[in-house]
Design a protein around this motif. Sequence first.
Motif, mmCIF file in Angstrom:
data_model
loop_
_atom_site.group_PDB
_atom_site.id
_atom_site.type_symbol
_atom_site.label_atom_id
_atom_site.label_comp_id
_atom_site.label_asym_id
_atom_site.label_seq_id
_atom_site.Cartn_x
_atom_site.Cartn_y
_atom_site.Cartn_z
ATOM 1 N N VAL A 27 -17.788 -39.152 44.043
ATOM 2 C CA VAL A 27 -17.998 -39.094 41.796
ATOM 3 C C VAL A 27 -17.435 -37.893 40.934
ATOM 4 N N GLU A 28 -17.286 -37.002 41.517
ATOM 5 C CA GLU A 28 -16.413 -35.750 41.018
ATOM 6 C C GLU A 28 -15.122 -35.876 40.945
ATOM 7 N N GLN A 29 -14.583 -36.092 42.222
ATOM 8 C CA GLN A 29 -12.951 -36.582 41.494
ATOM 9 C C GLN A 29 -12.773 -37.640 40.493
ATOM 10 N N ALA A 30 -13.498 -38.893 41.368
ATOM 11 C CA ALA A 30 -13.858 -39.835 40.337
ATOM 12 C C ALA A 30 -13.427 -39.597 38.594
ATOM 13 N N ILE A 31 -14.409 -38.809 38.495
ATOM 14 C CA ILE A 31 -14.543 -38.398 36.989
ATOM 15 C C ILE A 31 -13.452 -37.589 36.595
ATOM 16 N N ALA A 32 -13.140 -36.980 37.880
ATOM 17 C CA ALA A 32 -11.453 -35.878 37.149
ATOM 18 C C ALA A 32 -10.203 -36.704 36.899
ATOM 19 N N GLN A 33 -10.728 -38.133 37.480
ATOM 20 C CA GLN A 33 -9.026 -39.142 36.675
ATOM 21 C C GLN A 33 -9.653 -39.992 35.946
ATOM 22 N N LEU A 34 -10.458 -39.388 35.254
ATOM 23 C CA LEU A 34 -11.004 -40.690 33.643
ATOM 24 C C LEU A 34 -10.410 -40.152 32.527
ATOM 25 N N GLY A 35 -10.262 -40.523 31.863
ATOM 26 C CA GLY A 35 -9.278 -40.066 30.147
ATOM 27 C C GLY A 35 -11.055 -40.349 28.904
ATOM 28 N N PRO A 36 -10.554 -39.840 27.979
ATOM 29 C CA PRO A 36 -11.666 -40.652 27.150
ATOM 30 C C PRO A 36 -12.256 -41.596 27.117
ATOM 31 N N GLU A 37 -11.396 -42.519 27.134
ATOM 32 C CA GLU A 37 -11.701 -43.750 26.996
ATOM 33 C C GLU A 37 -12.511 -44.466 28.371
ATOM 34 N N ASP A 38 -11.661 -44.298 29.467
ATOM 35 C CA ASP A 38 -12.236 -44.563 30.613
ATOM 36 C C ASP A 38 -13.196 -44.877 30.645
ATOM 37 N N GLU A 39 -13.576 -46.247 31.948
ATOM 38 C CA GLU A 39 -15.127 -46.822 32.062
ATOM 39 C C GLU A 39 -15.092 -46.499 34.094
ATOM 40 N N LEU A 40 -15.848 -45.826 33.975
ATOM 41 C CA LEU A 40 -16.655 -45.716 35.780
ATOM 42 C C LEU A 40 -17.860 -46.440 36.011
ATOM 43 N N THR A 41 -17.199 -46.739 36.882
ATOM 44 C CA THR A 41 -18.624 -48.068 37.993
ATOM 45 C C THR A 41 -18.870 -47.056 38.738
ATOM 46 N N ILE A 42 -20.279 -47.171 39.399
ATOM 47 C CA ILE A 42 -20.598 -46.746 40.342
ATOM 48 C C ILE A 42 -21.076 -47.730 41.657
ATOM 49 N N SER A 43 -21.020 -48.419 42.570
ATOM 50 C CA SER A 43 -21.592 -49.054 43.688
ATOM 51 C C SER A 43 -22.437 -48.641 44.783
ATOM 52 N N MET A 44 -24.121 -49.335 44.851
ATOM 53 C CA MET A 44 -24.562 -48.303 46.412
ATOM 54 C C MET A 44 -25.436 -50.098 46.338
ATOM 55 N N GLU A 45 -26.283 -49.758 47.145
ATOM 56 C CA GLU A 45 -26.886 -50.542 47.769
ATOM 57 C C GLU A 45 -28.269 -50.191 47.448
ATOM 58 N N ALA A 46 -29.107 -51.500 46.845
ATOM 59 C CA ALA A 46 -30.111 -51.331 45.768
ATOM 60 C C ALA A 46 -31.191 -50.559 46.782
ATOM 61 N N ALA A 47 -31.078 -50.307 47.430
ATOM 62 C CA ALA A 47 -32.554 -49.469 48.491
ATOM 63 C C ALA A 47 -31.896 -47.962 48.140
ATOM 64 N N ASP A 48 -30.927 -47.981 48.187
ATOM 65 C CA ASP A 48 -30.596 -46.340 47.306
ATOM 66 C C ASP A 48 -30.599 -45.793 46.268
ATOM 67 N N ALA A 49 -30.906 -46.772 45.250
ATOM 68 C CA ALA A 49 -31.258 -46.171 44.265
ATOM 69 C C ALA A 49 -32.418 -45.105 43.978
ATOM 70 N N HIS A 50 -33.002 -45.295 44.489
ATOM 71 C CA HIS A 50 -34.170 -43.517 44.618
ATOM 72 C C HIS A 50 -33.150 -42.800 44.619
ATOM 73 N N ASP A 51 -32.367 -42.275 45.427
ATOM 74 C CA ASP A 51 -31.995 -41.484 45.060
ATOM 75 C C ASP A 51 -30.591 -41.475 44.434
ATOM 76 N N ALA A 52 -30.355 -41.756 43.256
ATOM 77 C CA ALA A 52 -29.239 -41.878 42.916
ATOM 78 C C ALA A 52 -29.500 -40.579 42.094
ATOM 79 N N ASP A 53 -30.355 -39.596 41.951
ATOM 80 C CA ASP A 53 -30.969 -38.491 40.702
ATOM 81 C C ASP A 53 -29.449 -37.480 40.716
#
Length: 79
Positions: free
Chosen positions: A20-46
């Motif tokens: 995620v940090e590497q992806a953030i470093a590539q984003l410009g001010p108007e860019d969008e990041l989409t992160i996907s994971m298994e729904a079962a892992d959603a409780h670990d996304a904090d």
Amino acid sequence: MTDISISLDRVTSGDALQKVEQAIAQLGPEDELTISMEAADAHDADQILALLSRSNFDYQPRGSHNGKEYLITARRRSE
């Protein structure tokens, strides 16, 4: 505007945060990041949500239509 999408296999690993940090470093001010994971892992996304917040991103978590994925869409906050 550039859209970057990443998929996380193990949300609890340090590798996930680094990815995620590497992806953030590539984003410009108007860019969008989409992160996907298994729904079962959603409780670990904090840690990922905290990283986005610390990095000055607004984000919107949501489940997929099929209920198998958890998605987070993030964009930099306007200054």
